[in-house]
Design a protein around this motif. Structure first.
Motif, PDB file in Angstrom:
ATOM      1  N   LYS A  73      34.502  38.154  34.027  1.00 35.89           N
ATOM      2  CA  LYS A  73      34.537  38.996  32.831  1.00 35.89           C
ATOM      3  C   LYS A  73      34.454  38.134  31.569  1.00 35.89           C
ATOM      4  O   LYS A  73      33.737  38.487  30.610  1.00 35.89           O
ATOM      5  CB  LYS A  73      35.806  39.850  32.817  1.00 35.89           C
ATOM      6  CG  LYS A  73      35.786  41.011  33.801  1.00 35.89           C
ATOM      7  CD  LYS A  73      37.045  41.849  33.682  1.00 35.89           C
ATOM      8  CE  LYS A  73      36.985  43.068  34.592  1.00 35.89           C
ATOM      9  NZ  LYS A  73      38.187  43.924  34.462  1.00 35.89           N
ATOM     10  N   GLU A  74      35.177  37.040  31.535  1.00 39.23           N
ATOM     11  CA  GLU A  74      35.111  36.143  30.380  1.00 39.23           C
ATOM     12  C   GLU A  74      33.695  35.603  30.198  1.00 39.23           C
ATOM     13  O   GLU A  74      33.184  35.517  29.078  1.00 39.23           O
ATOM     14  CB  GLU A  74      36.090  34.983  30.565  1.00 39.23           C
ATOM     15  CG  GLU A  74      37.550  35.367  30.462  1.00 39.23           C
ATOM     16  CD  GLU A  74      38.460  34.170  30.653  1.00 39.23           C
ATOM     17  OE1 GLU A  74      37.945  33.030  30.714  1.00 39.23           O
ATOM     18  OE2 GLU A  74      39.689  34.370  30.747  1.00 39.23           O
ATOM     19  N   LEU A  76      34.223  45.730  29.559  1.00 44.46           N
ATOM     20  CA  LEU A  76      34.550  45.026  30.792  1.00 44.46           C
ATOM     21  C   LEU A  76      35.809  45.565  31.462  1.00 44.46           C
ATOM     22  O   LEU A  76      36.043  45.311  32.646  1.00 44.46           O
ATOM     23  CB  LEU A  76      34.708  43.534  30.503  1.00 44.46           C
ATOM     24  CG  LEU A  76      33.437  42.847  29.985  1.00 44.46           C
ATOM     25  CD1 LEU A  76      33.756  41.451  29.478  1.00 44.46           C
ATOM     26  CD2 LEU A  76      32.382  42.780  31.075  1.00 44.46           C
ATOM     27  N   THR A  77      36.614  46.316  30.713  1.00 39.69           N
ATOM     28  CA  THR A  77      37.846  46.857  31.305  1.00 39.69           C
ATOM     29  C   THR A  77      37.547  47.913  32.365  1.00 39.69           C
ATOM     30  O   THR A  77      38.418  48.250  33.171  1.00 39.69           O
ATOM     31  CB  THR A  77      38.748  47.481  30.227  1.00 39.69           C
ATOM     32  OG1 THR A  77      38.078  48.615  29.641  1.00 39.69           O
ATOM     33  CG2 THR A  77      39.072  46.473  29.136  1.00 39.69           C
ATOM     34  N   LEU A 118      27.037  46.586  34.167  1.00 40.48           N
ATOM     35  CA  LEU A 118      28.292  45.862  34.279  1.00 40.48           C
ATOM     36  C   LEU A 118      28.477  45.295  35.684  1.00 40.48           C
ATOM     37  O   LEU A 118      28.856  44.117  35.853  1.00 40.48           O
ATOM     38  CB  LEU A 118      29.452  46.801  33.923  1.00 40.48           C
ATOM     39  CG  LEU A 118      30.872  46.249  33.996  1.00 40.48           C
ATOM     40  CD1 LEU A 118      31.022  44.990  33.168  1.00 40.48           C
ATOM     41  CD2 LEU A 118      31.866  47.320  33.523  1.00 40.48           C
ATOM     42  N   ALA A 138      31.360  38.462  29.015  1.00 37.53           N
ATOM     43  CA  ALA A 138      31.676  38.900  27.646  1.00 37.53           C
ATOM     44  C   ALA A 138      30.911  38.094  26.608  1.00 37.53           C
ATOM     45  O   ALA A 138      30.562  38.611  25.533  1.00 37.53           O
ATOM     46  CB  ALA A 138      33.170  38.796  27.399  1.00 37.53           C
ATOM     47  N   LEU A 180      37.461  37.631  39.316  1.00 36.62           N
ATOM     48  CA  LEU A 180      36.944  38.723  38.479  1.00 36.62           C
ATOM     49  C   LEU A 180      37.253  38.461  37.005  1.00 36.62           C
ATOM     50  O   LEU A 180      36.397  38.672  36.135  1.00 36.62           O
ATOM     51  CB  LEU A 180      37.543  40.055  38.921  1.00 36.62           C
ATOM     52  CG  LEU A 180      37.164  41.272  38.068  1.00 36.62           C
ATOM     53  CD1 LEU A 180      35.648  41.441  37.986  1.00 36.62           C
ATOM     54  CD2 LEU A 180      37.817  42.534  38.616  1.00 36.62           C
ATOM     55  N   ALA A 181      38.452  38.002  36.712  1.00 34.17           N
ATOM     56  CA  ALA A 181      38.822  37.715  35.320  1.00 34.17           C
ATOM     57  C   ALA A 181      37.918  36.638  34.730  1.00 34.17           C
ATOM     58  O   ALA A 181      37.484  36.738  33.574  1.00 34.17           O
ATOM     59  CB  ALA A 181      40.292  37.288  35.250  1.00 34.17           C
ATOM     60  N   ALA A 238      35.532  47.668  34.885  1.00 36.53           N
ATOM     61  CA  ALA A 238      35.267  47.094  36.209  1.00 36.53           C
ATOM     62  C   ALA A 238      36.573  46.709  36.894  1.00 36.53           C
ATOM     63  O   ALA A 238      37.468  46.142  36.286  1.00 36.53           O
ATOM     64  CB  ALA A 238      34.366  45.875  36.086  1.00 36.53           C
ATOM     65  N   ARG A 239      36.661  47.027  38.185  1.00 40.33           N
ATOM     66  CA  ARG A 239      37.864  46.709  38.957  1.00 40.33           C
ATOM     67  C   ARG A 239      37.461  46.310  40.366  1.00 40.33           C
ATOM     68  O   ARG A 239      36.343  46.600  40.823  1.00 40.33           O
ATOM     69  CB  ARG A 239      38.804  47.923  39.022  1.00 40.33           C
ATOM     70  CG  ARG A 239      38.177  49.156  39.674  1.00 40.33           C
ATOM     71  CD  ARG A 239      39.030  50.403  39.496  1.00 40.33           C
ATOM     72  NE  ARG A 239      38.357  51.609  39.960  1.00 40.33           N
ATOM     73  CZ  ARG A 239      38.523  52.146  41.161  1.00 40.33           C
ATOM     74  NH1 ARG A 239      39.356  51.583  42.037  1.00 40.33           N
ATOM     75  NH2 ARG A 239      37.879  53.255  41.504  1.00 40.33           N
ATOM     76  N   LEU A 281      28.496  41.165  36.345  1.00 41.50           N
ATOM     77  CA  LEU A 281      29.641  40.466  36.926  1.00 41.50           C
ATOM     78  C   LEU A 281      29.284  39.831  38.269  1.00 41.50           C
ATOM     79  O   LEU A 281      29.690  38.697  38.568  1.00 41.50           O
ATOM     80  CB  LEU A 281      30.808  41.435  37.104  1.00 41.50           C
ATOM     81  CG  LEU A 281      31.466  41.927  35.813  1.00 41.50           C
ATOM     82  CD1 LEU A 281      32.432  43.069  36.107  1.00 41.50           C
ATOM     83  CD2 LEU A 281      32.196  40.778  35.105  1.00 41.50           C
TER      84      LEU A 281
END
Length: 214
Positions: free
Chosen positions: A124-125, A136-137, A52, A128, A120-121, A139-140, A56
């Motif tokens: 993630k898209e 994906l939730t 992950l 995905a 980051l958002a 990862a921060r 990303l």
């Protein structure tokens, strides 16, 4: 074309230390982070965390090719994988782990300063679509200042790290510091070698422990 920015070269004292201990002051840094638990040698959760982070990070790095370069983007080399570790019935003063299944960890990949929640958002898209099975939730973004630490380059298998830790702690004490672990300040490893391609006796890992003045 200008050279790509390389964190390892820009901050050699943090990413390319010697095989002797040193005290360093680590500034604020920005990371992608994934938390988990389990033996890194066998846990599927660990494998997916690393996948992950790299997925990303590469999406962000390659964003100009899709016409989605963030504001302030510059060419760079993805830094090495890092990890914060605790639990596992570990003796923090010696870093002898007696239960790898019980280890907790936060795996990290450092990010350039232009990465924010919006970036980051988007990443993630993007990921995905390629890896729909990844959660994906998990990862921060994580920004923290590690501050004063003792660190050293460990050469050899991960299981012989306690020998290096002993040298680090002895040096810190000689310099008037005490080891200063807390929930926010943890055993830190930076992986300069790929264990899939490197013999155990040749693995290079930066070990870093928080310290404070006595």
């Amino acid at each position: 074309m200008a050279d790509k920015f390389d964190f390892k070269k820009a901050e050699k004292h943090l990413y390319q230390p010697k095989t002797t201990p040193a005290i360093v002051d680590v500034p604020e840094m920005l990371f992608l982070a994934v938390d988990g638990q389990g033996d890194p040698n066998t846990a599927q959760e660990y494998k997916e965390a690393v996948e992950l982070l790299y997925g990303l990070s590469y999406a962000i790095k390659m964003s100009p090719k899709s016409g989605q370069a963030p504001a302030g983007y510059f060419e760079y080399i993805i830094p090495p994988l890092e990890g914060l570790w605790w639990g596992g019935d570990v003796d923090a003063q010696s870093w002898v782990v007696t239960n790898k299944q019980g280890l907790f960890w936060t795996m990290l990949l450092r990010q350039p300063p232009f990465v924010d929640e919006t970036v980051l958002a988007w990443a993630k898209e993007r990921l995905a679509k390629k890896k729909p099975d990844l959660d994906l939730t998990k990862a921060r973004l994580l920004s923290f200042t590690e501050g004063l630490c003792v660190q050293m380059l460990h050469v050899g298998p991960y299981d012989t790290e306690p020998e290096t830790v002993q040298r680090m702690h002895a040096f810190a004490a000689e310099q008037g510091y005490r080891v200063d672990f807390s929930p926010e300040r943890l055993h830190h490893e930076i992986y300069l070698s790929d264990p899939r391609k490197t013999a155990p006796e040749k693995l290079k890992t930066v070990l870093r422990h928080p310290v404070a003045k006595v």
